[in-house]
Design an enzyme around this catalytic site. Structure first.
Site, short mmCIF file in Angstrom:
data_model
loop_
_atom_site.label_atom_id
_atom_site.label_comp_id
_atom_site.label_asym_id
_atom_site.label_seq_id
_atom_site.Cartn_x
_atom_site.Cartn_y
_atom_site.Cartn_z
N GLY A 1 0.87 -1.18 0.00
CA GLY A 1 0.00 0.00 0.00
C GLY A 1 0.90 1.22 0.00
N GLY B 1 12.19 8.38 -12.68
CA GLY B 1 12.76 7.04 -12.84
C GLY B 1 14.25 7.12 -13.10
N ASP C 1 12.92 -5.56 -8.40
CA ASP C 1 11.48 -5.27 -8.26
C ASP C 1 11.34 -3.78 -7.93
OD1 ASP C 1 8.83 -5.07 -7.56
OD2 ASP C 1 8.85 -6.70 -6.10
N ASP D 1 7.80 5.05 -3.25
CA ASP D 1 7.37 5.28 -1.86
C ASP D 1 8.59 5.44 -0.94
OD1 ASP D 1 4.73 4.94 -2.71
OD2 ASP D 1 4.82 2.77 -2.38
#
Ligand code: RIB
Length: 297
Positions: A38, A216, A240, A246
């Site tokens: 989340g 990015g 990953d 976040d």
């Protein structure tokens, strides 16, 4: 000064695949792993791991009690998280491909059952000059922003995942936006533009706000009325990318609120994000401050 992150808590179901499933296609995954996730929870974990004192608020079902443990382990105060008697915790189906990229399908669950009474009660523990951190995975964002502003709190918005609900918020009350190029384009109506143009468009639209624009592999920019600062990424073997943004957001905020310079805060955030992309999962991929400092000693 306290930090309140009112945001999502998800159970991430991560499927390892060679490529993302296409329309009409059925594929087998190599593995399924459950992680705490989340955007809200990840950002709280990053804030806590970076050493900030943070309170997380939100809602989960009884199936998500382990998410509280993840937050506590990162030093996050969970007294403002509600456990609903009925209904499911928010969850995500995440496909993670061979390049480490992902695509995510969300089920809002308890994250979409935030009430105004819950917001009023939570905000009663905070005051002027405290910070409210938000993403776009809970309902009642408009009310949250309005009430926090009335209290004199400062508002940080990561408008992710971007959708039409963002435009229900009084965005002129946001003090700091942390956003990527696609989100910036949605907010300003500009597409395919250079970072300098995107930042200029954002500043024209929200003249009193500051911005962190993440790009990015092209790094990130910070801009306010006086300065624009660029930060390059740190190299990493990508496993990953889930929660890398976040991690960046949480680390940047923690460092800024601790009084570090913008450049030092961006640099720390970029280092932490590089570690996060080299590990699987969302919350578990977020490094502790010691690890970040050791890695680039
Ligand atoms: O930013 C990554 C997060 O997005 C995942 O943890 C998933 O739960 C979704 O909210």
């Amino acid at each position: 000064m306290k930090i309140l992150n009112f945001g999502s808590l998800n159970i991430d179901n991560v499927y390892q695949v060679d490529h993302f499933v296409r329309k009409g296609e059925t594929i087998s995954s190599k593995s399924l792993t459950l992680f705490s996730g989340g955007k809200g929870l990840n950002q709280s974990v990053a804030l806590g791991s970076a050493g900030a004192k943070v309170w997380h608020a939100g809602s989960i079902g009884k199936d998500g009690l382990f998410l509280l443990e993840t937050l506590r382990t990162a030093g996050v105060n969970v007294s403002c998280v509600r456990v609903l008697e009925e209904g499911k915790t928010g969850n995500a189906i995440i496909q993670n491909d061979a390049e480490g990229d992902n695509c995510i399908l969300l089920y809002g669950g308890a994250n979409q059952r935030i009430t105004r009474e819950q917001i009023d009660e939570t905000l009663s523990h905070f005051s002027a000059e405290d910070f409210l951190v938000l993403q776009n995975e809970v309902n009642e964002l408009h009310y949250l922003v309005q009430k926090a502003h009335e209290k004199g709190m400062r508002i940080v918005l990561n408008p992710s995942p971007m959708d039409e609900k963002i435009f229900e918020i009084n965005l002129s009350l946001v003090d700091l936006f942390v956003l990527n190029d696609l989100e910036a384009a949605e907010l300003t109506g500009g597409t395919g533009t250079e970072p300098a143009t995107m930042l200029a468009l954002l500043q024209r639209k929200f003249p009193s706000a500051c911005f962190v624009l993440t790009l990015g592999p092209q790094g990130a920019y910070y801009a306010d009325a006086k300065q624009t600062i660029w930060q390059e990424i740190y190299p990493a073997k990508v496993v990953d990318t889930t929660a890398a943004g976040d991690t960046f957001t949480g680390y940047f905020l923690a460092a800024i609120l601790e009084g570090k310079s913008v450049k030092a805060s961006l640099d720390l955030a970029a280092k932490a994000a590089a570690i996060a992309v080299s590990r699987p999962g969302a919350a578990p991929s977020i490094p502790k401050l010691d690890e970040v400092l050791e890695m680039w000693n």
